[in-house]
Scaffold this motif. Sequence first.
Motif, PDB file in Angstrom:
ATOM      1  N   THR A 243       1.372  -1.370  -0.012  1.00 57.32           N
ATOM      2  CA  THR A 243      -0.070   0.199  -0.050  1.00 57.32           C
ATOM      3  C   THR A 243       0.618   1.162   0.479  1.00 57.32           C
ATOM      4  OG1 THR A 243      -0.046   0.034   2.280  1.00 57.32           O
ATOM      5  CG2 THR A 243      -1.720  -1.059   0.941  1.00 57.32           C
ATOM      6  N   VAL A 244       0.571   2.242  -0.278  1.00 61.14           N
ATOM      7  CA  VAL A 244       0.906   3.642  -0.518  1.00 61.14           C
ATOM      8  C   VAL A 244       1.602   3.709   1.398  1.00 61.14           C
ATOM      9  CG1 VAL A 244       0.157   5.907  -0.195  1.00 61.14           C
ATOM     10  CG2 VAL A 244      -0.575   5.145  -2.344  1.00 61.14           C
ATOM     11  N   MET A 245       0.464   3.055   1.993  1.00 59.58           N
ATOM     12  CA  MET A 245       1.651   3.461   3.656  1.00 59.58           C
ATOM     13  C   MET A 245       2.565   2.414   4.153  1.00 59.58           C
ATOM     14  SD  MET A 245      -0.099   6.561   4.503  1.00 59.58           S
ATOM     15  CE  MET A 245       1.095   5.845   6.376  1.00 59.58           C
ATOM     16  N   GLU A 246       2.477   2.008   3.435  1.00 56.15           N
ATOM     17  CA  GLU A 246       3.821   0.684   3.881  1.00 56.15           C
ATOM     18  C   GLU A 246       4.891   1.490   2.981  1.00 56.15           C
ATOM     19  OE1 GLU A 246       1.519  -3.867   3.854  1.00 56.15           O
ATOM     20  OE2 GLU A 246       1.945  -2.755   1.727  1.00 56.15           O
ATOM     21  N   TRP A 247       4.297   2.144   1.280  1.00 57.96           N
ATOM     22  CA  TRP A 247       5.670   2.236   1.375  1.00 57.96           C
ATOM     23  C   TRP A 247       6.629   3.580   2.194  1.00 57.96           C
ATOM     24  CZ3 TRP A 247       9.311   0.121  -2.265  1.00 57.96           C
ATOM     25  CH2 TRP A 247       8.592  -0.641  -2.602  1.00 57.96           C
ATOM     26  N   ILE A 248       5.283   4.174   2.238  1.00 57.39           N
ATOM     27  CA  ILE A 248       5.651   5.519   3.020  1.00 57.39           C
ATOM     28  C   ILE A 248       6.961   5.410   4.391  1.00 57.39           C
ATOM     29  CG2 ILE A 248       4.744   7.366   4.538  1.00 57.39           C
ATOM     30  CD1 ILE A 248       2.709   7.828   2.466  1.00 57.39           C
ATOM     31  N   ASN A 249       5.810   4.333   5.522  1.00 54.72           N
ATOM     32  CA  ASN A 249       6.528   4.089   6.370  1.00 54.72           C
ATOM     33  C   ASN A 249       7.578   3.051   6.170  1.00 54.72           C
ATOM     34  OD1 ASN A 249       4.255   4.605   7.913  1.00 54.72           O
ATOM     35  ND2 ASN A 249       3.353   2.609   7.737  1.00 54.72           N
ATOM     36  N   GLU A 250       8.214   2.668   4.873  1.00 53.62           N
ATOM     37  CA  GLU A 250       9.797   1.289   4.780  1.00 53.62           C
ATOM     38  C   GLU A 250      10.151   3.363   4.889  1.00 53.62           C
ATOM     39  OE1 GLU A 250      12.070  -1.172   4.563  1.00 53.62           O
ATOM     40  OE2 GLU A 250      10.022  -1.330   5.172  1.00 53.62           O
ATOM     41  N   ALA A 251      10.621   4.358   3.928  1.00 55.34           N
ATOM     42  CA  ALA A 251      10.702   5.156   4.191  1.00 55.34           C
ATOM     43  C   ALA A 251      11.300   6.271   5.649  1.00 55.34           C
ATOM     44  CB  ALA A 251      10.208   5.691   3.031  1.00 55.34           C
ATOM     45  N   ILE A 252      10.270   5.903   6.290  1.00 56.70           N
ATOM     46  CA  ILE A 252      10.163   6.541   7.478  1.00 56.70           C
ATOM     47  C   ILE A 252      11.596   5.904   8.496  1.00 56.70           C
ATOM     48  CG2 ILE A 252       9.431   7.087   9.500  1.00 56.70           C
ATOM     49  CD1 ILE A 252       6.951   8.158   7.902  1.00 56.70           C
ATOM     50  N   THR A 253      11.353   4.067   8.293  1.00 55.52           N
ATOM     51  CA  THR A 253      12.211   3.059   9.322  1.00 55.52           C
ATOM     52  C   THR A 253      13.665   3.633   8.401  1.00 55.52           C
ATOM     53  OG1 THR A 253      10.206   2.026   9.621  1.00 55.52           O
ATOM     54  CG2 THR A 253      11.811   0.591   9.595  1.00 55.52           C
ATOM     55  N   GLN A 254      13.750   3.208   7.111  1.00 58.01           N
ATOM     56  CA  GLN A 254      15.350   3.863   6.672  1.00 58.01           C
ATOM     57  C   GLN A 254      15.774   4.442   7.226  1.00 58.01           C
ATOM     58  OE1 GLN A 254      15.899   4.525   2.582  1.00 58.01           O
ATOM     59  NE2 GLN A 254      16.759   2.557   2.408  1.00 58.01           N
ATOM     60  N   GLU A 255      14.820   6.024   7.682  1.00 60.58           N
ATOM     61  CA  GLU A 255      15.510   7.146   7.623  1.00 60.58           C
ATOM     62  C   GLU A 255      16.226   6.913   9.373  1.00 60.58           C
ATOM     63  OE1 GLU A 255      17.848  10.565   8.146  1.00 60.58           O
ATOM     64  OE2 GLU A 255      16.669   9.385   6.571  1.00 60.58           O
ATOM     65  N   ALA A 256      15.015   6.244   9.715  1.00 60.92           N
ATOM     66  CA  ALA A 256      15.360   6.074  11.296  1.00 60.92           C
ATOM     67  C   ALA A 256      16.737   4.962  11.633  1.00 60.92           C
ATOM     68  CB  ALA A 256      13.506   5.308  11.785  1.00 60.92           C
ATOM     69  N   LYS A 257      16.835   4.149  10.554  1.00 55.82           N
ATOM     70  CA  LYS A 257      18.290   3.116  11.339  1.00 55.82           C
ATOM     71  C   LYS A 257      19.034   4.354  11.155  1.00 55.82           C
ATOM     72  CE  LYS A 257      15.192  -0.627  10.046  1.00 55.82           C
ATOM     73  NZ  LYS A 257      15.592  -1.720   8.582  1.00 55.82           N
ATOM     74  N   LEU A 258      19.249   4.972  10.207  1.00 53.26           N
ATOM     75  CA  LEU A 258      19.989   5.872   9.728  1.00 53.26           C
ATOM     76  C   LEU A 258      20.705   6.435  10.274  1.00 53.26           C
ATOM     77  CD1 LEU A 258      19.884   7.074   5.696  1.00 53.26           C
ATOM     78  CD2 LEU A 258      21.672   4.921   6.766  1.00 53.26           C
ATOM     79  N   GLN A 259      19.760   7.394  11.103  1.00 54.64           N
ATOM     80  CA  GLN A 259      19.996   8.282  12.185  1.00 54.64           C
ATOM     81  C   GLN A 259      20.452   7.653  13.417  1.00 54.64           C
ATOM     82  OE1 GLN A 259      18.004  11.698  12.686  1.00 54.64           O
ATOM     83  NE2 GLN A 259      17.127  11.911  10.992  1.00 54.64           N
ATOM     84  N   LEU A 260      19.721   6.088  14.046  1.00 55.41           N
ATOM     85  CA  LEU A 260      20.350   5.585  15.148  1.00 55.41           C
ATOM     86  C   LEU A 260      20.995   5.097  15.262  1.00 55.41           C
ATOM     87  CD1 LEU A 260      16.944   3.709  15.706  1.00 55.41           C
ATOM     88  CD2 LEU A 260      17.562   5.329  17.346  1.00 55.41           C
ATOM     89  N   CYS A 261      22.100   4.695  14.133  1.00 56.00           N
ATOM     90  CA  CYS A 261      23.542   4.019  14.234  1.00 56.00           C
ATOM     91  C   CYS A 261      24.591   4.599  13.720  1.00 56.00           C
ATOM     92  CB  CYS A 261      22.993   3.135  12.819  1.00 56.00           C
ATOM     93  SG  CYS A 261      22.065   1.496  13.437  1.00 56.00           S
ATOM     94  N   HIS A 262      23.637   6.215  12.915  1.00 50.33           N
ATOM     95  CA  HIS A 262      25.121   7.265  12.418  1.00 50.33           C
ATOM     96  C   HIS A 262      24.846   8.874  13.301  1.00 50.33           C
ATOM     97  CE1 HIS A 262      26.414   3.738   9.902  1.00 50.33           C
ATOM     98  NE2 HIS A 262      24.515   3.980   9.473  1.00 50.33           N
ATOM     99  N   SER A 263      24.261   8.671  14.420  1.00 46.96           N
ATOM    100  CA  SER A 263      24.420   9.546  15.347  1.00 46.96           C
ATOM    101  C   SER A 263      24.086   9.662  16.502  1.00 46.96           C
ATOM    102  CB  SER A 263      23.130  10.747  14.647  1.00 46.96           C
ATOM    103  OG  SER A 263      22.246   9.779  15.301  1.00 46.96           O
ATOM    104  N   ASN A 264      24.360  10.685  17.235  1.00 46.25           N
ATOM    105  CA  ASN A 264      24.763  10.933  18.888  1.00 46.25           C
ATOM    106  C   ASN A 264      22.794  11.155  18.255  1.00 46.25           C
ATOM    107  OD1 ASN A 264      27.159   9.535  19.068  1.00 46.25           O
ATOM    108  ND2 ASN A 264      28.092  11.433  19.166  1.00 46.25           N
ATOM    109  N   LYS A 265      21.950  11.327  18.135  1.00 47.60           N
ATOM    110  CA  LYS A 265      20.908  11.576  18.965  1.00 47.60           C
ATOM    111  C   LYS A 265      20.441  11.230  19.922  1.00 47.60           C
ATOM    112  CE  LYS A 265      20.609  14.161  14.645  1.00 47.60           C
ATOM    113  NZ  LYS A 265      19.812  14.423  12.991  1.00 47.60           N
ATOM    114  N   LEU A 266      19.501  11.738  20.907  1.00 44.44           N
ATOM    115  CA  LEU A 266      18.545  10.638  21.420  1.00 44.44           C
ATOM    116  C   LEU A 266      17.308  10.557  21.343  1.00 44.44           C
ATOM    117  CD1 LEU A 266      19.218  13.794  24.804  1.00 44.44           C
ATOM    118  CD2 LEU A 266      19.859  11.172  24.331  1.00 44.44           C
ATOM    119  N   ILE A 267      16.759   9.463  21.220  1.00 43.63           N
ATOM    120  CA  ILE A 267      15.931   9.025  21.384  1.00 43.63           C
ATOM    121  C   ILE A 267      14.328   9.997  20.740  1.00 43.63           C
ATOM    122  CG2 ILE A 267      13.741   7.548  20.780  1.00 43.63           C
ATOM    123  CD1 ILE A 267      16.640   6.230  20.665  1.00 43.63           C
ATOM    124  N   TYR A 268      14.366  11.336  21.640  1.00 42.38           N
ATOM    125  CA  TYR A 268      13.321  11.382  21.763  1.00 42.38           C
ATOM    126  C   TYR A 268      13.545  12.505  20.293  1.00 42.38           C
ATOM    127  CZ  TYR A 268      15.196  15.621  23.908  1.00 42.38           C
ATOM    128  OH  TYR A 268      16.502  16.502  24.159  1.00 42.38           O
TER     129      TYR A 268
END
Length: 308
Positions: A243-268
């Motif tokens: 679905t459209v939302m599944e693709w949007i959610n996939e892109a958001i998840t991808q960006e979240a993974k990048l930030q979680l692993c490659h930045s020191n930003k806090l979760i919030y």
Amino acid sequence: MRQKEFSDLRIDQIQNFIEIPLNKYRFLSSDFGIVHTIKGIHDVGKFFFKLNHPYCLSEGRIVLMKSGSISAIVNLREYKLKANHIAIVSPGTIMEVCYLSPDCDFMMLAFTEEFLPQEHRNNILQRYLNRQLNQNIPITDTERSIFEELFELIWKIVNSHTFSRTTIQHLIYALLTQISCTHSFDNPENNNNNTRQNDIFNRFIDLVNKYAIKERHLAFYANHLFLTPRYLSTVIKQSSNRTVMEWINEAITQEAKLQLCHSNKLIYQISDELNFPNPSFFCKFFRKMTGKTPYEYRTLWKKTTIYK
């Protein structure tokens, strides 16, 4: 603040982790690199990329497949590179390598925008630099022989005592030009975009890659494509079985993974940058998508990577 891991797979960062820039497998400088073969390299996954994790390519790549296969997700699209394929990936591409076959071997070029010859900014180079050139092209044996000879010539020059940067620049230009002469990048057969539905799907994915972090409503994408929301939903489902939302959610998840692993930003902070109403909502979303909480995903990454 970036951590030391090379989320962007930048040449200069990889160079810092590899003590010897030139050996029988590869050459690396701050703005140019060539991999002659991966046969015999024991640190492919250790230094070049980690499987099943997204990276943003600061520089583009030209990959000539010699044997075996690679499965990858490139800007949310699934690609399979096989022997007698050549791939061109523009800078800024988000790529996740999912699988390398045991017999996989390839030659690869990577170079910064500044490294390219300034006097030859023709159509193919402009499309490459404008992040509009992500192609996986099947080639004939004759074409492979020509491309391989150009790679080999570049490899011989970087191994010579009289290294010529200008010669390398023009050989890269010649390689791109030769590819464009034998394969039209606007040819529908190159990407199987031979139906209106596939054309809509690909334009939709381009929009998702660009806007998903801020725009999560079906109407936004339908308006940009001059379609009704209902028709867009039907086309995306029929084209991809998602679905459209599944693709949007996939892109958001991808960006979240990048930030979680490659930045020191806090979760919030990540939650806020990804436009979630609160960290709790973000954590529930991420766990639903990956099976892990953001903290668990980040912790696992740190345990399994040498870049700390």
